[in-house]
Enzyme design. Structure first.
Site: not given
Length: 263
Positions: A147, A160, A164
């Site tokens: 991401s 997150y 990632k």
């Protein structure tokens, strides 16, 4: 013909999180380029709809309903592919995600869970798939979906973004361990118009600022990520390993500000 380099005829691909969104788009693209596809997620009805698109493209689909938040369930997909189609050539580690949260309300369990879902699942499938790739296909290609938030800082993405970023570097490390027979690359999508952005698609007050903050002045489409995945999986991308393709419309900072206040 240069377009022949983008064919993956008679190969077998595993795509996780393939019931909708990026995973579904990648699975269908692979089928259109000649591959049989093992698709996995938690929702059978969504998988069956994707399987119909794969079959409409003239290829075979094998549906696996599983909770891919558990690495042991993800790892089983490698053997499922060989059992269904007698070979394994391509793996797309697409499953993942974590809800945004402020740093101080992100627990150590939240961080661990994010790492498990986004990194440990990919590792589990990778180490299960590699011996089968070598035995049945002589090599293969892994594609990890990371991401933009693993590269740029943004409030609310501690778990997150960290997970990632770890997956992106895992890609580089795994690539060196597995070359030259097996390639490992990643795609870092920006804001792509999947069901995860339904609220943005239907809300001009949210969508317009995001588009203005994106150098390409629009949000991405799932097929644009699928095209990148096909490039990495096919002979066209045969000289790439350990790389992260940033398919994000040119972002250098987040295009969505979460309402996280100053301390």
């Amino acid at each position: 013909m240069i377009l022949d380099k983008f064919r993956i005829d008679n190969q077998t691909a595993v795509v996780t999180g393939a019931g909708r969104g990026l995973g579904a788009a990648i699975a269908v693209a692979f089928a259109e380029a000649g591959a049989d596809v093992v698709i996995a997620s938690r929702t059978q009805s969504e998988l069956e709809a994707v399987a119909e698109q794969v079959r409409a493209a003239g290829r075979r689909a094998h549906v696996v309903v599983a909770d891919l938040a558990h690495p042991d369930q993800t790892a089983k997909l490698a053997a499922e592919a060989v059992e269904a189609f007698s070979r394994l050539d391509i793996v797309v580690n697409n499953v993942g995600g974590t809800m945004p949260n402020t740093l101080l309300t992100t627990s150590t369990k939240d961080l661990k869970d994010a790492f498990t879902f986004n990194v440990a699942t990919a590792h589990a499938l990778t180490i299960a798939a590699v011996p089968l790739m070598l035995e049945h296909s002589g090599g293969g290609s892994f594609i990890n979906i990371t991401s933009t938030m693993g590269r740029v800082p943004g409030r609310g993405f501690a778990a997150y973004g960290t997970a990632k970023a770890a997956l992106a570097h895992y890609t580089r490390l795994a690539a060196l361990d597995l070359c030259p027979k097996i390639r490992v690359n990643a795609i870092a999508p920006g804001s792509i118009m999947t069901s995860a952005l339904d609220v943005v698609a239907s809300n001009e007050e949210l969508r317009t600022p995001m588009e203005k903050a994106t150098p390409m002045r629009r949000l991405g489409e799932p097929e644009e990520i699928a095209a990148a995945a096909l490039y990495l999986a096919s002979p066209a991308g045969a000289y790439l390993t350990g790389k992260v393709l940033e398919v994000d419309g040119g972002l250098t900072f987040p295009n969505l500000d979460l309402p996280v206040p100053d301390l």
